[in-house]
Design a protein around this motif. Structure first.
Motif, PDB file in Angstrom:
ATOM      1  N   SER A 175       0.658  -1.219   0.195  1.00 39.04           N
ATOM      2  CA  SER A 175       0.055   0.153   0.060  1.00 39.04           C
ATOM      3  C   SER A 175       0.893   1.368  -0.062  1.00 39.04           C
ATOM      4  CB  SER A 175      -1.105  -0.053   1.277  1.00 39.04           C
ATOM      5  OG  SER A 175      -1.758   0.898   1.314  1.00 39.04           O
ATOM      6  N   GLY A 176       0.231   2.406  -0.517  1.00 37.14           N
ATOM      7  CA  GLY A 176       0.985   3.585  -0.465  1.00 37.14           C
ATOM      8  C   GLY A 176       0.591   4.648  -1.612  1.00 37.14           C
ATOM      9  N   ARG A 177       1.336   5.762  -1.576  1.00 33.51           N
ATOM     10  CA  ARG A 177       0.897   6.715  -2.789  1.00 33.51           C
ATOM     11  C   ARG A 177       1.963   7.172  -3.566  1.00 33.51           C
ATOM     12  NH1 ARG A 177      -3.213  10.632  -0.107  1.00 33.51           N
ATOM     13  NH2 ARG A 177      -1.598  10.231   1.776  1.00 33.51           N
ATOM     14  N   LYS A 178       3.277   7.116  -2.840  1.00 35.05           N
ATOM     15  CA  LYS A 178       4.307   7.608  -3.238  1.00 35.05           C
ATOM     16  C   LYS A 178       5.206   6.385  -4.290  1.00 35.05           C
ATOM     17  CE  LYS A 178       4.306  11.398   0.198  1.00 35.05           C
ATOM     18  NZ  LYS A 178       4.969  11.902   1.046  1.00 35.05           N
ATOM     19  N   LEU A 196      -6.721   6.630  -1.776  1.00 33.22           N
ATOM     20  CA  LEU A 196      -6.974   8.117  -1.966  1.00 33.22           C
ATOM     21  C   LEU A 196      -6.058   8.761  -3.017  1.00 33.22           C
ATOM     22  CD1 LEU A 196      -6.994   9.505   1.584  1.00 33.22           C
ATOM     23  CD2 LEU A 196      -8.922   9.320   0.054  1.00 33.22           C
ATOM     24  N   VAL A 197      -6.218   8.012  -4.178  1.00 34.03           N
ATOM     25  CA  VAL A 197      -5.631   8.323  -5.329  1.00 34.03           C
ATOM     26  C   VAL A 197      -6.499   8.636  -6.593  1.00 34.03           C
ATOM     27  CG1 VAL A 197      -3.421   7.437  -4.920  1.00 34.03           C
ATOM     28  CG2 VAL A 197      -5.046   6.046  -6.348  1.00 34.03           C
ATOM     29  N   SER A 198      -6.379   9.336  -7.587  1.00 33.35           N
ATOM     30  CA  SER A 198      -7.269   9.736  -8.442  1.00 33.35           C
ATOM     31  C   SER A 198      -7.157   8.543  -9.652  1.00 33.35           C
ATOM     32  CB  SER A 198      -7.055  11.192  -9.274  1.00 33.35           C
ATOM     33  OG  SER A 198      -6.036  10.996 -10.069  1.00 33.35           O
ATOM     34  N   PRO A 199      -8.005   8.324 -10.566  1.00 32.87           N
ATOM     35  CA  PRO A 199      -7.661   7.363 -11.823  1.00 32.87           C
ATOM     36  C   PRO A 199      -6.409   7.645 -12.421  1.00 32.87           C
ATOM     37  CG  PRO A 199     -10.221   7.825 -11.535  1.00 32.87           C
ATOM     38  CD  PRO A 199      -9.400   8.881 -10.748  1.00 32.87           C
ATOM     39  N   SER A 200      -6.292   8.963 -12.787  1.00 24.12           N
ATOM     40  CA  SER A 200      -4.970   9.439 -13.526  1.00 24.12           C
ATOM     41  C   SER A 200      -3.692   9.075 -12.761  1.00 24.12           C
ATOM     42  CB  SER A 200      -5.274  10.883 -13.957  1.00 24.12           C
ATOM     43  OG  SER A 200      -5.077  11.610 -12.731  1.00 24.12           O
ATOM     44  N   ALA A 201      -3.891   9.369 -11.298  1.00 22.48           N
ATOM     45  CA  ALA A 201      -2.830   8.982 -10.567  1.00 22.48           C
ATOM     46  C   ALA A 201      -2.543   7.367 -10.709  1.00 22.48           C
ATOM     47  CB  ALA A 201      -2.934   9.394  -9.305  1.00 22.48           C
ATOM     48  N   TYR A 202      -3.471   6.817 -10.547  1.00 23.30           N
ATOM     49  CA  TYR A 202      -3.427   5.181 -10.471  1.00 23.30           C
ATOM     50  C   TYR A 202      -2.747   4.605 -11.908  1.00 23.30           C
ATOM     51  CZ  TYR A 202      -4.445   0.378  -9.378  1.00 23.30           C
ATOM     52  OH  TYR A 202      -4.128  -1.018  -9.303  1.00 23.30           O
ATOM     53  N   ALA A 203      -3.273   5.166 -12.916  1.00 24.82           N
ATOM     54  CA  ALA A 203      -2.502   4.653 -14.300  1.00 24.82           C
ATOM     55  C   ALA A 203      -1.183   5.155 -14.254  1.00 24.82           C
ATOM     56  CB  ALA A 203      -3.368   5.548 -15.416  1.00 24.82           C
ATOM     57  N   ARG A 204      -0.608   6.366 -13.803  1.00 26.69           N
ATOM     58  CA  ARG A 204       0.589   6.654 -13.593  1.00 26.69           C
ATOM     59  C   ARG A 204       1.342   5.530 -12.816  1.00 26.69           C
ATOM     60  NH1 ARG A 204      -1.471  11.958 -13.324  1.00 26.69           N
ATOM     61  NH2 ARG A 204      -1.217  11.917 -11.162  1.00 26.69           N
ATOM     62  N   SER A 205       0.694   5.242 -11.521  1.00 25.58           N
ATOM     63  CA  SER A 205       1.463   4.278 -10.743  1.00 25.58           C
ATOM     64  C   SER A 205       1.642   2.939 -11.297  1.00 25.58           C
ATOM     65  CB  SER A 205       0.659   4.100  -9.523  1.00 25.58           C
ATOM     66  OG  SER A 205      -0.665   3.340  -9.731  1.00 25.58           O
ATOM     67  N   VAL A 206       0.472   2.369 -12.286  1.00 29.09           N
ATOM     68  CA  VAL A 206       0.865   1.216 -13.031  1.00 29.09           C
ATOM     69  C   VAL A 206       2.016   1.262 -14.010  1.00 29.09           C
ATOM     70  CG1 VAL A 206      -0.211  -0.186 -14.851  1.00 29.09           C
ATOM     71  CG2 VAL A 206      -1.731   0.622 -13.073  1.00 29.09           C
ATOM     72  N   ALA A 207       2.054   2.418 -14.611  1.00 27.63           N
ATOM     73  CA  ALA A 207       3.210   2.677 -15.422  1.00 27.63           C
ATOM     74  C   ALA A 207       4.611   2.386 -14.691  1.00 27.63           C
ATOM     75  CB  ALA A 207       3.081   3.978 -16.233  1.00 27.63           C
ATOM     76  N   THR A 208       4.629   3.257 -13.829  1.00 31.04           N
ATOM     77  CA  THR A 208       6.053   3.428 -12.725  1.00 31.04           C
ATOM     78  C   THR A 208       6.219   2.033 -12.220  1.00 31.04           C
ATOM     79  OG1 THR A 208       5.367   5.416 -12.203  1.00 31.04           O
ATOM     80  CG2 THR A 208       6.813   4.242 -10.643  1.00 31.04           C
ATOM     81  N   ILE A 209       5.347   1.058 -11.948  1.00 33.86           N
ATOM     82  CA  ILE A 209       5.271  -0.062 -11.223  1.00 33.86           C
ATOM     83  C   ILE A 209       6.033  -1.140 -12.277  1.00 33.86           C
ATOM     84  CG2 ILE A 209       4.178  -2.244 -10.475  1.00 33.86           C
ATOM     85  CD1 ILE A 209       2.557  -0.231  -8.496  1.00 33.86           C
ATOM     86  N   GLN A 210       5.287  -0.999 -13.474  1.00 38.30           N
ATOM     87  CA  GLN A 210       5.873  -1.807 -14.595  1.00 38.30           C
ATOM     88  C   GLN A 210       7.144  -1.736 -14.871  1.00 38.30           C
ATOM     89  OE1 GLN A 210       4.699  -4.549 -15.771  1.00 38.30           O
ATOM     90  NE2 GLN A 210       2.478  -4.601 -16.354  1.00 38.30           N
ATOM     91  N   THR A 211       7.805  -0.324 -14.933  1.00 41.45           N
ATOM     92  CA  THR A 211       8.866   0.151 -15.536  1.00 41.45           C
ATOM     93  C   THR A 211       9.870  -0.528 -14.369  1.00 41.45           C
ATOM     94  OG1 THR A 211       8.166   1.974 -16.610  1.00 41.45           O
ATOM     95  CG2 THR A 211      10.403   2.085 -16.129  1.00 41.45           C
ATOM     96  N   GLU A 212       9.638  -0.296 -13.066  1.00 43.67           N
ATOM     97  CA  GLU A 212      10.558  -0.895 -12.197  1.00 43.67           C
ATOM     98  C   GLU A 212      10.815  -2.372 -12.048  1.00 43.67           C
ATOM     99  OE1 GLU A 212      12.241   0.778  -9.869  1.00 43.67           O
ATOM    100  OE2 GLU A 212      11.822   2.936 -10.520  1.00 43.67           O
ATOM    101  N   ALA A 213       9.474  -2.741 -12.367  1.00 43.23           N
ATOM    102  CA  ALA A 213       9.619  -4.342 -12.316  1.00 43.23           C
ATOM    103  C   ALA A 213      10.415  -5.029 -13.392  1.00 43.23           C
ATOM    104  CB  ALA A 213       8.217  -5.021 -12.584  1.00 43.23           C
ATOM    105  N   ALA A 214      10.260  -4.444 -14.736  1.00 41.99           N
ATOM    106  CA  ALA A 214      11.257  -4.925 -15.882  1.00 41.99           C
ATOM    107  C   ALA A 214      12.611  -4.673 -15.475  1.00 41.99           C
ATOM    108  CB  ALA A 214      10.781  -3.892 -17.063  1.00 41.99           C
ATOM    109  N   ALA A 215      13.002  -3.481 -14.585  1.00 41.71           N
ATOM    110  CA  ALA A 215      14.315  -3.100 -14.374  1.00 41.71           C
ATOM    111  C   ALA A 215      14.884  -4.025 -13.479  1.00 41.71           C
ATOM    112  CB  ALA A 215      14.508  -1.665 -13.770  1.00 41.71           C
ATOM    113  N   ALA A 216      14.004  -4.613 -12.634  1.00 40.77           N
ATOM    114  CA  ALA A 216      14.273  -5.900 -11.504  1.00 40.77           C
ATOM    115  C   ALA A 216      14.305  -7.344 -12.169  1.00 40.77           C
ATOM    116  CB  ALA A 216      13.535  -5.691 -10.504  1.00 40.77           C
TER     117      ALA A 216
END
Length: 333
Positions: A175-178, A196-216
């Motif tokens: 869990s988290g937002r940052k 407590l995140v908006s739909p657009s913020a959630y979409a950005r988090s998906v992209a960030t997590i996918q990028t980080e996962a690929a790097a790992a």
């Protein structure tokens, strides 16, 4: 993991046997509750609440939303969670977070607030090792163990409860937002559970997590990674009442203009109105909503309307959101 939309529910303000029994009769797949060690109100702690929910349910997954992992010795919490998972038939999911809003909790257990992120990362890795069933030796920055083996409880002969936890232990969803939380989910988690995140913020988090996962070097689709969302909301036949619920429940933290801010992150209104708002999150990648009633009364009504009238209105997008698995044509419960 099938690409479908499912609902969970938060058992607020406290787990209650009759409420949980009613929820299990609905198309709800999970129930959740977290808790502080030194809360400002008379509410429970995460592990004890989880124990109640495992005892008072039979079908649904039960989860912590959230467990403040840096406050706990990992070996103790690993044993507690493994035992509950074993006695519930593998129904436990562990939502973890770093906390920090109540500094006195950290001071009281001798954990510096500044160490909460590092301790959480190291503890997650240690939990996984302990749940493997193999001997564990770990010498980290915060924790040291030598050649220890964790064995979950074995139910006595004749016990009617389903025995046996999940191989490798319960899923750990972050869990988290940052961004530090997103990196934690990508590298160590089995799912992402922001709030407590908006739909657009959630979409950005998906992209960030996918990028980080690929790097790992992690393929999240292959690991069954869950795209979740903890949603404070109120659903009523009377949409104005629902909106008043949310403002009363959450508005104090948002200054002198709570309604406009809350509308972005805490859906409220009639079933039709809330379904339209949740559809935006589905389009951003959410597949598992945890409905947290943002109301001081009649919380079962909120969950019932979510399950019976909101969920059937949600549809999977024709094309997957960034990082989500390929979409099908229709939601299922």
């Amino acid at each position: 993991m099938p690409d479908r939309i499912v609902l969970g529910a938060a058992a607020l303000p406290e787990p209650e046997r009759n409420w949980l029994a009613a929820v299990e009769r609905l198309p709800i797949e999970s129930v959740w509750q977290g808790g502080h060690i030194l809360p400002p109100t008379g509410t429970g702690e995460a592990i004890t609440r989880l124990a109640l929910m495992t005892a008072w349910t039979e079908r649904v997954r039960v989860g912590t939303a959230i467990l403040l992992l840096p406050l706990y010795p990992p070996v103790i919490v690993a044993k507690q969670l493994a035992d509950l998972d074993a006695r519930s038939g593998g129904r436990v999911t562990v939502g973890v977070g770093v906390g920090g809003e109540f500094r006195h909790e950290f001071d009281s257990v001798g954990v510096p607030v500044a160490e909460r992120g590092g301790r959480t990362d190291e503890a997650m890795a240690l939990l996984r090792g302990l749940w493997s069933g193999e001997p564990v030796t770990h010498h980290g920055k915060y924790f040291d163990v030598d050649d220890i083996t964790l064995r979950p409880v074995t139910p006595p002969p004749g016990d009617p409860s389903p025995a046996g936890g999940r191989p490798g232990g319960p899923p750990l969803v972050v869990s988290g937002r940052k961004e530090p939380a997103m990196r934690r989910a990508a590298r160590l988690g089995n799912g992402w559970l922001p709030y407590l995140v908006s739909p657009s913020a959630y979409a950005r988090s998906v992209a960030t997590i996918q990028t980080e996962a690929a790097a790992a070097g992690r393929d999240l689709a292959e690991t069954g990674f869950e795209w979740m969302m903890y949603v404070y909301c109120s659903i009523r036949r009377d949409g104005d009442r629902a909106r008043d619920d949310v403002v009363s429940f959450l508005g104090g933290a948002y200054g002198d203009k709570p309604a406009a801010m809350l509308d972005k992150v805490a859906p409220s209104g009639t079933p039709e109105q809330v379904a339209a708002r949740l559809q935006e999150y589905v389009d951003a990648g959410v597949r598992h909503f945890v409905i947290s009633p943002a109301a001081h009364e009649d919380t079962l009504e909120v969950v019932t309307l979510a399950a019976e009238e909101v969920l059937p209105r949600l549809t999977l997008p024709a094309t997957a959101a960034p990082g989500a698995v390929p979409a099908a044509s229709r939601a299922s419960s």
